[in-house]
Design an enzyme around this catalytic site. Structure first.
Site, short mmCIF file in Angstrom:
data_model
loop_
_atom_site.label_atom_id
_atom_site.label_comp_id
_atom_site.label_asym_id
_atom_site.label_seq_id
_atom_site.Cartn_x
_atom_site.Cartn_y
_atom_site.Cartn_z
N SER A 278 16.99 13.36 15.81
CA SER A 278 16.90 13.79 17.19
C SER A 278 15.63 14.58 17.47
O SER A 278 14.55 14.12 17.12
CB SER A 278 18.17 14.60 17.52
N LYS B 258 11.78 13.60 16.16
CA LYS B 258 10.47 13.61 16.83
C LYS B 258 9.51 14.41 15.92
O LYS B 258 8.36 14.03 15.70
CB LYS B 258 10.56 14.31 18.20
N TRP C 81 20.76 7.08 25.58
CA TRP C 81 19.84 8.15 26.03
C TRP C 81 18.53 8.08 25.23
O TRP C 81 17.46 8.34 25.74
CB TRP C 81 20.55 9.49 25.84
N HIS D 14 25.25 9.32 18.84
CA HIS D 14 24.10 10.14 18.43
C HIS D 14 24.54 11.08 17.29
O HIS D 14 25.28 12.03 17.52
CB HIS D 14 23.68 10.94 19.66
C1 GCU Z 1 18.77 16.20 23.97
C2 GCU Z 1 17.37 15.75 24.31
C3 GCU Z 1 16.83 14.74 23.30
C4 GCU Z 1 16.96 15.29 21.89
C5 GCU Z 1 18.38 15.74 21.65
C6 GCU Z 1 18.58 16.48 20.33
O1 GCU Z 1 19.66 15.13 24.12
O2 GCU Z 1 17.39 15.22 25.62
O3 GCU Z 1 15.48 14.48 23.57
O4 GCU Z 1 16.55 14.34 20.96
O5 GCU Z 1 18.78 16.65 22.65
O6 GCU Z 1 17.66 16.97 19.72
O7 GCU Z 1 19.74 16.61 19.94
#
Ligand code: GCU
Length: 420
Positions: free
Chosen positions: A260, A264, A351, A401
């Site tokens: 998540s 990144k 998402w 997720h």
């Molecule tokens: C939110 C956010 C995402 C991210 C995620 C996470 O959903 O919008 O961009 O990857 O949190 O880090 O759990």
């Protein structure tokens, strides 16, 4: 205090609302053209890996620094490190456990980061997965010896009463994401640290590592300087500095992994620091593996609105303006070439735009071909639970997720294939 609670609740509702209202309809994607990985800004074609390395790669790297994640404003080495604890008898006697405190000091500032390292006993120099955890090192495993950090305790002290956790209640809370014994049995080590020890995950630049680089009266990074993702990525490269010195670790086989927002981060760390032998992005989505120009699921503007501290200020100029971006996320994947990269998506995590993550991998493939390596080698989006594994790997698994045992099984297979 009430106001704080209200703001937290409100931002939670806003994010959920954004997830419900985002576009998930492929037919609504506007036409777009991706920047070509193999054409220099000058228009000249990149035909060899040498030109890629000498010209195109630095060009792309600098665009991501200046426009997306932000530059690191200076150098800072680990000032000292201390082995706080070590055991030859962890995980049912299979593993060595080490807990190492890395300390950074500059003028009157000091920051401690705690690395939990688990290594298979029967491997002389172990390849290793390095990954941040979301909840504190003690949440990764059910192990009473894992130390609880000051930063974690401080966060609990500031938490609302109904959310407060005692250290003992938090032990092993995140363990479903960390099949440590499986990793050890496969002959790999695992090193993990709590990401908020590098920089707390809030829109506040007065804490964490950022202030170490401020000039007098500066209160936040410049518009082209690091947001939180860059700061966390920096932390991974510092953990690498330590791991390189650890005799029990095979420094040529360190894999950086993240889920998540931390996916990144892993991508950005792996793109910059070529000492990482392999990179894994799990459900990293917008600003991670997925293509921004698809405008499916989370958009740049949503991410920048809800998490204004993640990227650099310059990135705001691409809110609802994706076509102006001189890069897209396939170029982030390309920066990892020719090293192996695995991208994992989840079917219910729309998402994060699984298809956009797949297309990033596909569009980075020509750079792998420059090195005679195989990229994705298919433009057909795979069925669920049908991994593709070459030097680029991809799967979309069933479910939401998260990081699951299934994901880790694929990461281990992919590492065996590419590093062993
Ligand atoms: C939110 C956010 C995402 C991210 C995620 C996470 O959903 O919008 O961009 O990857 O949190 O880090 O759990």
């Amino acid at each position: 205090m009430k106001l704080k609670l209200l703001i937290t609740l409100l931002s939670f509702v806003l994010v959920l609302n954004a997830q419900n209202q985002a576009n998930y309809d492929e037919s609504k994607i506007p036409d777009y053209t991706l920047p070509d990985p193999l054409v220099l800004l000058s228009g000249q074609k990149v035909k060899t890996s040498e030109i890629w390395e000498q010209e195109r790669r630095p060009e792309i790297l600098s665009l991501f620094e200046e426009q997306v994640y932000g530059k690191i404003p200076g150098e800072l080495d680990i000032t000292s490190y201390e082995i706080l604890e070590e055991s030859q008898d962890a995980f049912n006697g299979k593993a060595i456990r080490k807990q190492v405190k890395l300390t950074f000091e500059k003028q009157d500032k000091k920051l401690d980061v705690n690395l939990l390292v688990c290594l298979p006993k029967n491997v002389k120099k172990a390849p290793l997965f390095l990954a941040y955890n979301f909840g504190g090192n003690q949440t990764v495993v059910d192990d009473k010896e894992v130390l609880v950090s000051e930063v974690w305790l401080q966060k609990q002290a500031n938490a609302k009463d109904e959310n407060k956790l005692e250290p003992e209640q938090s032990r092993g809370k995140g363990k479903s994401r960390w099949p440590v014994e499986k990793i050890i049995d496969a002959g790999y080590g695992l090193a993990t640290m709590y990401y908020e020890e590098i920089d707390p995950d809030k829109n506040d630049f007065s804490d964490g590592i950022h202030p170490f680089f401020y000039t007098e009266n500066q209160t936040r990074p410049a518009d082209n300087e690091w947001g939180a993702i860059s700061a966390w990525a920096w932390g991974l490269t510092k953990a690498m500095d330590y791991l390189e010195k650890d005799e029990a670790v095979d420094k040529s086989k360190i894999i950086v992994m993240g889920h998540s927002r931390l996916g990144k981060t892993a991508l950005w760390a792996g793109a910059q620091d070529q000492r990482f032998a392999m990179v894994i992005s799990n459900n990293s989505g917008c600003g991670g593996a997925s293509l921004s120009r698809r405008r499916i699921g989370e958009s740049i503007s949503e991410m920048n609105k809800n998490f204004p501290h993640w990227c650099c200020k310059n990135f705001d100029s691409y809110n609802n303006n994706e076509d102006a971006l001189p890069v897209d996320q396939h170029l982030l994947i390309a920066l990892i070439a020719p090293r192996p990269i695995y991208i994992a998506s989840a079917e219910e995590d729309q998402w994060a735009d699984p298809k956009g993550e797949f297309l990033s991998a596909l569009n980075a493939t020509p750079v792998y071909h420059l090195y005679g390596k195989k990229g994705l080698e298919t433009d057909i989006f795979p069925d669920v639970n049908q991994p593709i594994q070459h030097t680029i790997g991809y799967h979309v698994r069933t479910g939401k997720h998260d990081v699951t045992e299934y994901d880790w099984e694929q990461f281990i297979k992919f590492a065996d294939l590419n590093l062993k």
